[in-house]
Design an enzyme around this catalytic site. Structure first.
Site, PDB file in Angstrom:
ATOM      1  N   ASN A  16      -1.757  72.678  66.279  1.00  0.00           N
ATOM      2  CA  ASN A  16      -2.029  71.233  66.133  1.00  0.00           C
ATOM      3  C   ASN A  16      -2.831  70.956  64.868  1.00  0.00           C
ATOM      4  OD1 ASN A  16      -1.006  69.431  68.397  1.00  0.00           O
ATOM      5  ND2 ASN A  16      -1.763  71.211  69.520  1.00  0.00           N
ATOM      6  N   MET A  93     -11.177  74.497  73.627  1.00  0.00           N
ATOM      7  CA  MET A  93     -11.251  74.838  75.050  1.00  0.00           C
ATOM      8  C   MET A  93     -12.693  74.893  75.567  1.00  0.00           C
ATOM      9  SD  MET A  93      -8.103  74.990  75.648  1.00  0.00           S
ATOM     10  CE  MET A  93      -6.504  75.392  74.953  1.00  0.00           C
ATOM     11  N   ILE A  95     -15.615  72.168  77.451  1.00  0.00           N
ATOM     12  CA  ILE A  95     -15.900  70.793  77.893  1.00  0.00           C
ATOM     13  C   ILE A  95     -17.246  70.362  77.310  1.00  0.00           C
ATOM     14  CG2 ILE A  95     -16.441  69.378  79.924  1.00  0.00           C
ATOM     15  CD1 ILE A  95     -14.186  70.803  81.398  1.00  0.00           C
ATOM     16  N   LEU A  96     -17.272  69.153  76.761  1.00  0.00           N
ATOM     17  CA  LEU A  96     -18.478  68.655  76.100  1.00  0.00           C
ATOM     18  C   LEU A  96     -19.259  67.745  77.050  1.00  0.00           C
ATOM     19  CD1 LEU A  96     -16.570  67.956  72.800  1.00  0.00           C
ATOM     20  CD2 LEU A  96     -18.386  69.674  73.075  1.00  0.00           C
ATOM     21  N   ASN A 110      -8.686  63.689  71.582  1.00  0.00           N
ATOM     22  CA  ASN A 110      -8.202  64.978  72.075  1.00  0.00           C
ATOM     23  C   ASN A 110      -6.704  64.906  72.326  1.00  0.00           C
ATOM     24  OD1 ASN A 110      -8.367  67.638  73.388  1.00  0.00           O
ATOM     25  ND2 ASN A 110      -8.062  66.526  75.314  1.00  0.00           N
ATOM     26  N   HIS A 112      -3.820  66.415  74.781  1.00  0.00           N
ATOM     27  CA  HIS A 112      -3.654  67.135  76.045  1.00  0.00           C
ATOM     28  C   HIS A 112      -2.160  67.294  76.330  1.00  0.00           C
ATOM     29  CE1 HIS A 112      -4.669  68.643  79.989  1.00  0.00           C
ATOM     30  NE2 HIS A 112      -3.685  67.904  80.459  1.00  0.00           N
ATOM     31  N   GLU A 183       3.246  66.859  70.875  1.00  0.00           N
ATOM     32  CA  GLU A 183       1.882  67.029  70.337  1.00  0.00           C
ATOM     33  C   GLU A 183       1.819  66.944  68.818  1.00  0.00           C
ATOM     34  OE1 GLU A 183      -0.617  70.146  72.067  1.00  0.00           O
ATOM     35  OE2 GLU A 183       0.956  70.530  73.511  1.00  0.00           O
TER      36      GLU A 183
HETATM   37  C1  GAR Z   1      -2.166  72.764  72.863  1.00  0.00           C
HETATM   38  O1  GAR Z   1      -1.024  72.742  73.673  1.00  0.00           O
HETATM   39  C2  GAR Z   1      -3.171  71.706  73.317  1.00  0.00           C
HETATM   40  O2  GAR Z   1      -2.555  70.522  73.745  1.00  0.00           O
HETATM   41  C3  GAR Z   1      -3.825  72.417  74.464  1.00  0.00           C
HETATM   42  O3  GAR Z   1      -3.964  73.745  74.027  1.00  0.00           O
HETATM   43  C4  GAR Z   1      -2.959  74.059  73.067  1.00  0.00           C
HETATM   44  C5  GAR Z   1      -3.618  74.542  71.806  1.00  0.00           C
HETATM   45  O4  GAR Z   1      -2.680  75.008  70.862  1.00  0.00           O
HETATM   46  N1  GAR Z   1      -5.064  71.792  74.805  1.00  0.00           N
HETATM   47  C6  GAR Z   1      -5.539  71.702  76.049  1.00  0.00           C
HETATM   48  O5  GAR Z   1      -4.980  72.187  77.006  1.00  0.00           O
HETATM   49  C7  GAR Z   1      -6.849  70.939  76.175  1.00  0.00           C
HETATM   50  N2  GAR Z   1      -7.078  70.557  77.539  1.00  0.00           N
HETATM   51  P1  GAR Z   1      -2.997  75.104  69.313  1.00  0.00           P
HETATM   52  O6  GAR Z   1      -4.299  75.889  69.144  1.00  0.00           O
HETATM   53  O7  GAR Z   1      -1.837  75.874  68.757  1.00  0.00           O
HETATM   54  O8  GAR Z   1      -3.098  73.713  68.754  1.00  0.00           O
END
Ligand code: GAR
Length: 202
Positions: A16, A93, A95-96, A110, A112, A183
């Site tokens: 992302n 990853m 939680i704040l 964020n 999700h 995403e």
């Molecule tokens: C992504 O799918 C993001 O949406 C998810 O973790 C992955 C990170 O991938 N986030 C969560 O689950 C937050 N609750 P990346 O490091 O390749 O962007």
């Protein structure tokens, strides 16, 4: 042109973050500039992506700092030092606390990997989200970009995109499709939307 200073918080692979860097290059993001990438994991591949793009990095480790409060104080210090206008959680990853989210009220977004309010909240992160969606048997999932407040995945929704679930999907296959179709598209678009609002108020 005046731009909003963006800081991206990451924990892992950083695809992302890569989508944000690419969107900045291709002109999808014009109202903001990524000034800093902060990881809570020294081995996050996202740090390499930032370095390749010439973006400053910082690693803040809770294990070294000893408590959530000390961890967040250090985050605040590096974010304020970079004069951050918008914080983007991109696969972050951790939680704040309410203290942190209210300090940066309406300045944290964020991404999700589900259609909130499904498969979200505490314990729903990464592949676990897609495992839960497949186990439930939903036929459509997707991604959500939202503001971050004290409720995990509970802040105001900015953008959502739906993605079809196909027969034979595994959590990994679904995760990849949701990243590619949702995403990596709505995170840069949301980022530009919020940055353009911030710039107007600056
Ligand atoms: C992504 O799918 C993001 O949406 C998810 O973790 C992955 C990170 O991938 N986030 C969560 O689950 C937050 N609750 P990346 O490091 O390749 O962007």
């Amino acid at each position: 042109m005046l731009k909003a200073n963006i800081a991206v918080l990451v924990s892992g692979g950083g695809t992302n973050l890569q989508a944000l860097i690419d969107a900045q290059k291709s002109g999808i993001i014009t109202s903001g500039e990524i000034k800093l990438v902060v990881a809570n994991n020294a081995n996050a591949y996202a740090l390499e992506r930032a370095k390749k793009a010439g973006i400053g990095t910082s690693v803040v480790l809770k294990s070294k700092l000893g408590s959530q409060e000390a961890f967040e104080n250090e985050l605040i210090s590096v974010l304020d030092e970079a004069k951050t206008d918008l914080i983007v959680l991109a696969g972050f990853m951790s939680i704040l606390s309410e203290r942190f989210t209210s300090y940066y009220k309406d300045k944290i977004i964020n991404v999700h990997p589900s259609l909130i309010p499904s498969f979200c909240g505490k314990g729903f992160y990464g592949l676990k989200v897609h495992e839960a969606a497949l186990e439930y048997g939903v036929k459509v999932s997707g991604a959500t970009v939202h503001f971050v407040n004290e409720i995990p995945d509970g802040g105001k929704i900015i953008m959502q995109r739906a993605v079809e679930i196909k027969d034979g999907d595994t959590p990994e296959i679904l995760q990849k499709r949701i990243m590619e179709e949702a995403e990596w598209k709505i995170l840069p678009l949301s980022c530009e939307k919020i940055c353009s609002q911030i710039v107007k108020e600056k």
